[in-house]
Design a protein around this motif. Structure first.
Motif, short mmCIF file in Angstrom:
data_model
loop_
_atom_site.label_atom_id
_atom_site.label_comp_id
_atom_site.label_asym_id
_atom_site.label_seq_id
_atom_site.Cartn_x
_atom_site.Cartn_y
_atom_site.Cartn_z
N MET A 277 -3.79 3.90 1.00
CA MET A 277 -4.50 3.43 2.19
C MET A 277 -4.13 4.33 3.36
SD MET A 277 -4.15 -0.75 1.94
CE MET A 277 -5.10 -0.97 3.44
N ASN A 278 -5.05 4.45 4.32
CA ASN A 278 -4.73 5.27 5.47
C ASN A 278 -3.96 4.45 6.50
OD1 ASN A 278 -6.58 3.94 7.35
ND2 ASN A 278 -8.24 5.04 6.30
N TYR A 279 -3.41 5.15 7.46
CA TYR A 279 -2.52 4.55 8.45
C TYR A 279 -3.17 3.39 9.20
CZ TYR A 279 0.24 4.16 12.76
OH TYR A 279 0.98 3.69 13.81
N LEU A 280 -4.39 3.60 9.69
CA LEU A 280 -5.04 2.56 10.50
C LEU A 280 -5.32 1.30 9.69
CD1 LEU A 280 -7.62 4.43 12.76
CD2 LEU A 280 -5.44 3.39 13.41
N ASP A 281 -5.74 1.48 8.42
CA ASP A 281 -6.00 0.30 7.58
C ASP A 281 -4.73 -0.52 7.36
OD1 ASP A 281 -8.67 0.74 7.32
OD2 ASP A 281 -8.51 1.88 5.46
N VAL A 282 -3.61 0.15 7.26
CA VAL A 282 -2.35 -0.56 7.02
C VAL A 282 -1.85 -1.21 8.31
CG1 VAL A 282 0.08 -0.31 6.40
CG2 VAL A 282 -1.67 0.89 5.10
N ALA B 23 1.05 4.56 1.78
CA ALA B 23 0.51 5.12 3.03
C ALA B 23 1.51 6.07 3.67
CB ALA B 23 0.16 4.00 4.00
N PRO C 209 0.82 -1.22 0.00
CA PRO C 209 0.00 0.00 0.00
C PRO C 209 0.86 1.27 0.00
CG PRO C 209 -0.72 -1.55 1.69
CD PRO C 209 0.59 -2.05 1.19
N GLU D 149 -3.35 -1.69 11.36
CA GLU D 149 -4.22 -2.52 12.19
C GLU D 149 -5.08 -3.47 11.39
OE1 GLU D 149 -6.42 0.04 14.75
OE2 GLU D 149 -4.64 0.91 15.69
N LYS D 150 -5.91 -2.97 10.51
CA LYS D 150 -6.88 -3.82 9.83
C LYS D 150 -6.25 -4.76 8.84
CE LYS D 150 -10.51 -0.30 10.27
NZ LYS D 150 -11.45 0.56 9.55
N ASN D 151 -5.06 -4.44 8.33
CA ASN D 151 -4.45 -5.25 7.29
C ASN D 151 -3.64 -6.41 7.86
OD1 ASN D 151 -4.05 -5.83 4.63
ND2 ASN D 151 -2.28 -4.51 4.36
N ASP E 124 -4.00 11.37 11.72
CA ASP E 124 -3.44 10.33 12.59
C ASP E 124 -2.87 10.93 13.86
OD1 ASP E 124 -3.99 8.27 10.69
OD2 ASP E 124 -2.20 8.85 9.57
#
Length: 442
Positions: A432-437, A140, A138, A439-441, A146
């Motif tokens: 992609m944003n920070y949290l998606d990379v 990012a 990604p 945490e969610k990823n 953030d």
């Protein structure tokens, strides 16, 4: 003892090993056992150590044969598996207990003793293409959004609470302390469902009670009953409001004395977020490369290996909850989940982790990736510097158990990861944003 072996490969990384012991060795082992008994046993009418062997055989014949058989089999298996020349992929896995196939195995001094065992072995891995691959990661970066979110979390962690007026009604953002339980069809309390003095923030997304909305509007001392997936009774025992500190230099100094101004705190947070993002993007690179390699490197995992991985995950989850595995299973049972259910959900990711691990280990062996004593020494120095310990303290702490072996493996892995990244093409993917990379990823 002379033992001949014949190994046959079966499905799912199983092997069958046939062992044969010459009848002369069987007889010799049996007579050695008889002699040992004769020296130590005492029977009526005989002095200790003077019992004739034929008397022993008449009195304890079948029992002696049974014991001798067990010792002979155990010794033969030990000799075969302790042989340093036995290939690694023919040795039983540490957690795979070899199973004797003959249920009625007996001693017969007129013929060789033959028996077979089946056990799991390390899967054969032939790594396919691992160079010249192309993967995406990604695009990012750490943004002001953030930074703002992290600062708000700092304020939350440094907040304080004050009692609200007795007539105040609970609202989103309040800190409440409740007692709750499940009710049966007749309004009685279901055994073992009462939870006393549970404190949480109303509306917090991490709250798992799932009945925040039903508490809103309650007053201190009030009790309500309502039905969600289950019928519940809740009593509001304490009601407090949360006060957040101002975002200023005083807050920064309260967080850590090394910060003099709010800008110092902001810069520290930004550095931490950027380091987290960098580390996570490196992990994604490696994971994506390994996934590509897995596509062209099939591996058949033995069930015992998967089972150990699943059991380890269960123990780790129990530790995070601060309970033992038995208590964890009780908690899961309240949600209608059994051991098979939860491990069935975990199995795909467990198998994937084992698959990639086997590939990595084989690549490190093929590429002769090693970690020298000098490498370990430098790692110790780095750990000491980052932890504030002396080098001697760090060396002493890591000198216990298998800690040094773990460090050695980490060094080897980092080198293999660097090689994988260098030998493959890394393209920039979608934004992609920070949290998606981070945490969610995962």
């Amino acid at each position: 003892m002379s033992v001949t072996k014949e190994i046959t490969r079966l499905e799912k990384s199983n092997v069958k090993i046939n062992l044969t012991i010459p009848k002369e060795d069987v007889q010799s082992q049996y007579h050695d056992l008889i002699k040992d008994y004769a020296k130590n046993i005492q029977l009526p009418g005989f002095r200790k150590g003077k019992v004739p062997q034929d008397v022993l055989e008449r009195k304890f014949g079948e029992a002696l044969k049974g014991e001798a058989l067990g010792k002979i089999v155990e010794k033969a298996v030990g000799e075969v598996f302790d042989d340093e020349n036995l290939p690694r992929d023919e040795r039983p896995l540490p957690y795979s207990q070899p199973q004797l196939q003959e249920e009625d195995l007996k001693l017969d001094f007129d013929k060789d003793l033959s028996f077979s065992l089946i056990y799991d072995v390390l899967p054969k891995v032939t790594v396919g293409q691992w160079k010249g691959l192309e993967v995406e990661v990604p695009d990012a970066a750490v943004t002001e959004e953030d930074l703002t979110r992290e600062l708000e979390e700092v304020r939350e962690r440094n907040s304080f609470v004050l009692d609200r007026d007795d007539n105040a009604e609970a609202q989103t953002g309040d800190v409440v302390t409740i007692t709750h339980c499940e009710l049966d069809e007749n309004g009685g309390v279901v055994p073992d469902t009462t939870r006393e003095d549970f404190t949480f923030t109303l509306g917090n997304v991490q709250n798992t009670t799932m009945f925040d909305d039903d508490i809103i509007g309650m007053k201190k001392g009030e009790t309500r009953e309502f039905t969600k997936t289950k019928k519940m009774r809740v009593t509001l025992k304490e009601l407090k409001e949360k006060k957040l500190p101002d975002l200023d230099d005083d807050l920064a100094q309260d967080v850590d004395e090394k910060f003099q101004t709010l800008d110092d705190l902001k810069n520290n947070i930004r550095e931490r977020l950027e380091q987290n993002l960098k580390q996570r993007l490196e992990e994604i690179k490696i994971n994506n490369i390994l996934e590509k390699i897995m596509e062209n490197t099939p591996v058949v995992l033995p069930e015992s290996m998967v089972r150990v991985e699943l059991d380890g995950r269960l123990r780790n989850l129990a530790r995070r909850f601060g309970v033992d595995t038995a208590k964890l299973m009780q908690l899961l049972a309240h949600d209608g989940q059994g051991l098979e259910d939860i491990q069935g959900q975990w199995r795909p990711s467990a198998e994937k982790a084992l698959h990639s691990r086997l590939i990595l280990e084989n690549l490190m062996e093929e590429q002769q990736i090693e970690a020298s004593d000098e490498d370990i020494g430098k790692e110790m120095e780095a750990i000491a510097a980052s932890s504030g310990e002396s080098l001697e303290e760090t060396e002493q702490r890591y000198g216990e158990g298998n800690a040094l072996e773990y460090i050695k493996e980490e060094i080897k892995e980092r080198r293999m990861f660097a090689m994988l990244i260098a030998e493959n093409t890394i393209k920039t993917g979608s934004r992609m944003n920070y949290l998606d990379v981070v945490e969610k990823n995962r």
